[in-house]
Design a protein around this motif. Structure first.
Motif, PDB file in Angstrom:
ATOM      1  N   PRO A   1      54.885  19.356   6.909  1.00 25.22           N
ATOM      2  CA  PRO A   1      53.571  18.963   7.091  1.00 25.22           C
ATOM      3  C   PRO A   1      53.368  17.527   7.715  1.00 25.22           C
ATOM      4  CG  PRO A   1      53.925  18.892   4.777  1.00 25.22           C
ATOM      5  CD  PRO A   1      55.192  19.600   5.624  1.00 25.22           C
TER       6      PRO A   1
ATOM      7  N   LEU B   1      54.198  16.442  10.472  1.00 23.62           N
ATOM      8  CA  LEU B   1      55.294  15.711  11.253  1.00 23.62           C
ATOM      9  C   LEU B   1      55.002  15.970  12.773  1.00 23.62           C
ATOM     10  CD1 LEU B   1      58.132  16.386   9.134  1.00 23.62           C
ATOM     11  CD2 LEU B   1      57.414  14.187   9.942  1.00 23.62           C
TER      12      LEU B   1
ATOM     13  N   SER C   1      62.053   8.015   7.392  1.00 24.76           N
ATOM     14  CA  SER C   1      61.834   6.946   6.779  1.00 24.76           C
ATOM     15  C   SER C   1      62.912   6.449   5.522  1.00 24.76           C
ATOM     16  CB  SER C   1      60.326   6.513   6.004  1.00 24.76           C
ATOM     17  OG  SER C   1      60.133   7.659   5.095  1.00 24.76           O
TER      18      SER C   1
HETATM   19  C1  DQA Z   1      58.822  11.831   5.317  1.00 26.32           C
HETATM   20  C2  DQA Z   1      58.936  11.379   4.059  1.00 26.32           C
HETATM   21  C3  DQA Z   1      57.924  11.941   3.010  1.00 26.32           C
HETATM   22  O1  DQA Z   1      57.809  11.302   1.739  1.00 26.32           O
HETATM   23  C4  DQA Z   1      56.728  11.969   3.900  1.00 26.32           C
HETATM   24  O2  DQA Z   1      55.662  12.821   2.905  1.00 26.32           O
HETATM   25  C5  DQA Z   1      56.707  12.686   5.070  1.00 26.32           C
HETATM   26  C6  DQA Z   1      57.907  12.130   5.900  1.00 26.32           C
HETATM   27  C7  DQA Z   1      60.064  11.167   6.246  1.00 26.32           C
HETATM   28  O3  DQA Z   1      60.459  11.885   7.247  1.00 26.32           O
HETATM   29  O4  DQA Z   1      60.345  10.026   5.988  1.00 26.32           O
HETATM   30  O5  DQA Z   1      55.817  13.339   5.610  1.00 26.32           O
HETATM   31  O6  DQA Z   1      59.706  13.179   5.221  1.00 26.32           O
END
Ligand code: DQA
Length: 142
Positions: free
Chosen positions: A9, A11, A101
């Motif tokens: 979700p 992305l 991240s």
């Molecule tokens: C994420 C980190 C998750 O905590 C967050 O909910 C995301 C992106 C990341 O790619 O850093 O949607 O998976």
């Protein structure tokens, strides 16, 4: 060698959502970068993104008998979904968990990852490059 790249979700909102955390690159740019990386190495790659947990489960199941590896960024479902964990366990395909991240330096609720229990590796905090590292890990001779 065939790899399935699955994104969860929000992305699809890359480039728009919280650029200070996720950068300015779009989902389309991410896919092009991965495709180029795979083309150079003769790796077949497919892409799937959904905001819906069950659709992500379906896609993991579709990889059974078809793909040699899965690269998955489950987004927020990382921190909540036993169903995604069970799906990866069910198909038994080597899977790398990727986060753009560095979740280890963020909120407490992001410190839990259910899917991690079924993954051969976790890569976090490397931006888009993390996906390429995941593909290299899955395709390198071990
Ligand atoms: C994420 C980190 C998750 O905590 C967050 O909910 C995301 C992106 C990341 O790619 O850093 O949607 O998976």
């Amino acid at each position: 060698m065939k790899i399935s790249v699955i994104n969860g979700p929000n992305l699809n909102m890359l480039g728009i959502r919280e650029p200070g955390i996720y950068g300015n690159g779009t989902y389309e740019a991410l896919c092009s970068m991965i495709r180029e990386h795979c083309d150079k190495r003769g790796i077949e790659v497919s892409f799937f993104q959904s905001n819906h947990e069950g659709d992500l489960v379906d896609e993991i199941q579709r990889a059974y008998g078809v793909c040699d590896g899965i690269v998955i960024n489950p987004g927020a479902y990382t921190h909540t979904s036993v169903a995604l964990l069970d799906a990866v366990k069910a198909v038994g395909i080597p899977t790398v968990e990727v986060h753009i991240s560095d979740v280890s330096k963020r909120e407490d609720f992001r410190q839990v990852s259910y899917i991690r229990l079924a993954c051969v590796k976790t890569i976090a905090g490397q931006g888009f490059d993390g996906y390429l590292q995941a593909i290299d890990f899955l395709t390198e001779d071990k």
